[in-house]
Design a protein around this motif. Structure first.
Motif: not given
Length: 536
Positions: A457-466, A451-453
């Motif tokens: 980088k224009g990515k909707e998923h697995f963007g960070s861990a916060a 759920q984390i965008p």
């Protein structure tokens, strides 16, 4: 262009060739009659003393994460990147007792992996399988982080494309296949010496060229004041304090659950070796704090990260800083420190992941009568596959900061804490409840990560861990490390499930360990006959 960095490339290549040679020679170092068993190939004969263990565990823990990922986060986000310093400070007291107990019980029973311990402690091959798969999957992004570190150095030298990475990892795979854990153990001496040299020179030389520490911090403050963003800044804003604290605590609990960290510990000769190292290794935390400051130095030096696909690559901030500030020859030495600092842990990680597959999947489910030589052969082959999987992680995840690769892996590996870490202290949990807890925590963790965008980088998923807490219904703009939230789900399910299972009098697995096993020391007999009789 690469033609502008000839001196740096030559020095970097020379160091790489030297350590590669050491990797192949390591097969003859502390030579055993044969390396065709996991005790020798995968654990170095379980005979490393204080100094070797110091460099091995240090080389295992302080990786490209240290030289590239941490200062890159400081460069891009500010004080939030310093979470790595308190987490390494609190980690050693947290794991001191756990690791000593793990070493002892593994010494008595011949455990090679944490999943071996879980298999014997809870009498459940299913739970052991889940721990093994979790360890392998969590290690992939960590190895990928090492690849990112090497790639960042190559980009700073004007070398682009994936072919240098492929060559480096083919050579790494070759000497790891031949020498096993002895290769990274021997190379770790060179790696740590280079890192100490480079960081001492960097913290004395670079600030002096930039006008002093006052100017360094002033430039960093000016940058973050001019481009305000949630969570960024030279200090931690109120909305970021919870995430900072949970990142530190969660990372501390996760680090020694990783199979490669366990591998370094199990290779030690005795309990005293572990005790001395756990007491002395916090010295590295001081070095880590100094390395993190390189991010602020890069800001003061007005470093422009290398542009990739039209976007600046923050992971190149420190390599570009070295390129700008150091003479060419010493920049080559610094690049070699980063590169070798990635190769050592990558080797240990691939060995540890391969051992998990061999002991807890291959031997348990494919070939129960496998000989020690067959086990070693399978581990060698799987260690090659694991390295290829790490490359896939980079292509699939592509996070803004390479440190997110480690944080995502941390969310996953934390789900083994109840069965591994708590299992070392108590047998209270029911094996069925631990399996349910693992499933609940893993599902929650992966869902949150998905759920984390990553807008950068224009990515909707697995963007960070916060993970934003307002998504859970809280009226706040604070975020929290997804790993801790997932672990809370895991432990809650395991506790409730254990109470229910006990009340329902459901059958539990037999504990193959004894209380005395957890205090055994050097000289006690090694009993490797794990009972693989059928149990659920």
């Amino acid at each position: 262009m690469a033609s502008d960095h000839v001196t740096e490339i030559v020095i970097f290549s020379l160091f790489f060739l030297v350590v590669s040679g050491m990797g192949f020679v390591a097969a003859r170092w502390r030579r055993a009659e044969t390396l065709d068993n996991l005790d020798e190939w995968g654990l170095g004969g379980r005979s490393f003393g204080g100094w070797v263990t110091w460099f091995l565990i240090g080389g295992d823990i302080y990786t490209a994460y240290t030289f590239v990922a941490v200062p890159a986060l400081v460069f891009g986000a500010g004080a939030a990147g310093f979470f790595a310093v308190p987490y390494t400070v609190i980690m050693y007291p947290l794991v001191f007792l756990f690791l000593i107990r793990l070493w002892s019980v593994s010494h008595v029973h011949g455990f090679v992996t944490p999943a071996d311990f879980v298999r014997a402690r809870f009498g459940s091959p299913t739970l052991a399988l889940l721990v093994a798969i979790t360890g392998i999957v969590a290690t992939m992004p960590y190895i990928a982080l090492q690849l990112v570190g090497i790639e960042a150095v190559l980009k700073a030298m004007g070398v682009h494309g994936h072919w240098p990475i492929i060559i480096a990892f083919v050579i790494l795979a070759a000497y790891t296949y031949q020498s096993g854990l002895r290769a990274p153990a021997l190379i770790a001496f060179v790696k740590d010496a280079l890192i100490y040299l480079v960081i001492i020179v960097a913290v004395l030389y670079i600030p002096a060229k930039l006008g002093g520490w006052g100017d360094v911090f002033g430039a960093a403050k000016a940058k973050f004041d001019a481009t305000p963003a949630p969570g960024d800044g030279i200090t931690i804003a109120g909305s970021g304090q919870l995430n900072y604290a949970m990142l530190a605590l969660g990372s501390a609990m996760a680090l020694f659950l990783y199979p490669h960290s366990v591998t370094g510990v199990l290779a030690a000769r005795n309990r005293d070796t572990i005790k001395r190292n756990m007491a002395a290794l916090p010295v590295y935390s001081l070095v880590l704090g100094l390395i993190a400051l390189l991010g602020y130095m890069a800001i003061a030096a007005e470093v422009k990260p290398v542009t990739t696909d039209g976007k600046p690559d923050a992971n190149t901030a420190v390599p570009v800083l070295f390129d700008q500030m150091f003479p060419d020859w010493f920049a080559g030495v610094a690049f070699a420190a980063v590169g070798i600092g990635a190769l050592v842990p990558a080797a240990i990680m691939s060995i540890a992941a391969a051992n998990l597959f061999t002991r807890n999947i291959y031997r348990e489910y494919i070939r129960r009568d496998a000989t020690e030589k067959q086990e070693a052969t399978v581990s060698k082959l799987v260690s090659l596959i694991v390295k290829a999987g790490a490359v896939a992680c980079i292509l699939a995840l592509d996070p803004e900061f390479s440190i997110d690769l480690q944080l995502i892996g941390g969310v996953i590996i934390l789900q083994t804490l109840p069965s591994v870490a708590l299992g070392l202290m108590t047998r209270w949990f029911h094996r069925g409840a631990l399996i349910a807890g693992w499933a609940g925590g893993m599902a929650a963790g992966l869902w949150m990560l998905y759920q984390i965008p990553n807008p950068a980088k224009g990515k909707e998923h697995f963007g960070s861990a916060a993970y934003p807490l307002n998504d859970l219904g809280f009226d706040t703009d604070m975020t929290m490390y997804a790993g801790m939230l997932a672990l809370a789900v895991n432990v809650a399910v395991a506790v409730i499930g254990t109470v229910v299972c006990r009340a329902a009098k459901l059958a539990d697995g037999a504990d193959a360990t004894r209380t005395s096993d957890y205090v055994a020391d050097e000289g006690d007999p090694r009993v490797k006959d794990l009972d693989l009789a059928s149990s659920t």
